[in-house]
Design a protein around this motif. Structure first.
Motif, mmCIF file in Angstrom:
data_model
loop_
_atom_site.group_PDB
_atom_site.id
_atom_site.type_symbol
_atom_site.label_atom_id
_atom_site.label_comp_id
_atom_site.label_asym_id
_atom_site.label_seq_id
_atom_site.Cartn_x
_atom_site.Cartn_y
_atom_site.Cartn_z
ATOM 1 N N ARG A 4 50.753 -23.910 6.682
ATOM 2 C CA ARG A 4 50.303 -24.129 8.059
ATOM 3 C C ARG A 4 50.429 -25.584 8.475
ATOM 4 O O ARG A 4 50.043 -25.951 9.559
ATOM 5 N N ASP A 20 49.434 -24.901 14.077
ATOM 6 C CA ASP A 20 49.368 -23.465 13.792
ATOM 7 C C ASP A 20 47.962 -22.956 14.110
ATOM 8 O O ASP A 20 47.234 -22.499 13.231
ATOM 9 N N ARG A 22 44.744 -20.836 15.381
ATOM 10 C CA ARG A 22 44.328 -19.432 15.387
ATOM 11 C C ARG A 22 43.096 -19.306 16.284
ATOM 12 O O ARG A 22 42.199 -20.158 16.245
ATOM 13 N N PRO A 23 43.034 -18.265 17.082
ATOM 14 C CA PRO A 23 41.886 -18.096 17.981
ATOM 15 C C PRO A 23 40.537 -18.137 17.263
ATOM 16 O O PRO A 23 39.575 -18.706 17.794
ATOM 17 N N ASN A 24 40.462 -17.573 16.069
ATOM 18 C CA ASN A 24 39.178 -17.550 15.352
ATOM 19 C C ASN A 24 38.787 -18.915 14.795
ATOM 20 O O ASN A 24 37.694 -19.070 14.249
ATOM 21 N N GLU A 25 39.654 -19.917 14.951
ATOM 22 C CA GLU A 25 39.350 -21.277 14.496
ATOM 23 C C GLU A 25 39.052 -22.222 15.656
ATOM 24 O O GLU A 25 38.882 -23.418 15.459
ATOM 25 N N LYS A 100 50.595 -23.727 22.309
ATOM 26 C CA LYS A 100 50.063 -22.912 21.204
ATOM 27 C C LYS A 100 48.537 -22.958 21.178
ATOM 28 O O LYS A 100 47.876 -21.935 21.006
ATOM 29 N N ALA A 104 45.705 -19.926 21.960
ATOM 30 C CA ALA A 104 44.577 -19.586 21.083
ATOM 31 C C ALA A 104 43.252 -19.665 21.852
ATOM 32 O O ALA A 104 42.368 -18.816 21.676
ATOM 33 N N GLU A 107 42.952 -16.634 24.177
ATOM 34 C CA GLU A 107 42.589 -15.425 23.431
ATOM 35 C C GLU A 107 41.140 -15.484 22.958
ATOM 36 O O GLU A 107 40.395 -14.511 23.065
ATOM 37 N N ARG A 108 40.729 -16.632 22.462
ATOM 38 C CA ARG A 108 39.375 -16.799 21.930
ATOM 39 C C ARG A 108 38.301 -16.550 22.989
ATOM 40 O O ARG A 108 37.272 -15.947 22.720
#
Length: 179
Positions: A4, A20, A22-25, A100, A104, A107-108
């Protein structure tokens, strides 16, 4: 996590991979804290004026359906910093990284994908209010000159800006997932 790239540590002690994401981050407290500590205009302001305050003020003038989007429109800057608009096109890869991260964020926080045109217009218009209230007189007109929104800057401390940002987020129905 391998593959990543490198990561940054957020003020809350979390790892975040800006190349890289991520929505959950993505966490609202990380965003609120970082934006409250970032000065607009790359620090070329006559006094401290945070990106967080800018976002809150923008959300206050947006139409109800766009208020949360307006509040979060600069969320990527929590991870990439606030780069002045004239510089962004010359930073190779910045637009892709920003896109990017914003994807995220969208989406989050259940935002529809793509910043609404109204938020883009308000973001350009608030520059006049900001320019007149926090910048030295311009030697020549800015390419973004136009009618001001009539917004009054308050010059919050980082602590107040963080609080106001989080308060606005919750009042607008934003949801936060815990780690």
């Amino acid at each position: 996590m391998k593959g990543r790239g490198d990561w940054i540590q957020t003020a809350m002690g979390r790892q975040f991979w800006p190349m890289d994401p991520r929505p959950n981050e993505v966490f609202i407290d990380d965003i609120a804290h970082a934006l409250s500590m970032l000065c607009r205009f790359g620090g070329h302001a006559l006094r401290f004026y945070s990106v967080a305050e800018h976002c809150v003020l923008l959300s206050r003038v947006a139409e109800p359906k766009d208020k949360l989007w307006a509040l979060l429109h600069d969320a990527s800057e929590a991870y990439l910093v606030d780069v002045p608009r004239p510089i962004k096109p010359f930073l190779y890869g910045y637009d892709a990284a920003e896109s990017k991260i914003m994807r995220a964020v969208e989406e989050r926080f259940n935002l529809f994908f793509g910043m609404p045109d109204q938020v883009k217009q308000l973001d350009r218009a608030i520059l006049m209010d900001e320019r007149m209230q926090v910048m030295a007189p311009a030697p020549v007109p800015w390419s973004t000159d136009g009618a001001p929104l009539g917004v009054q800057l308050e010059f919050w401390t980082p602590e107040v800006a963080r609080y106001e940002f989080l308060t606005a987020f919750y009042q607008l129905g934003g949801e936060v997932a815990t780690q």
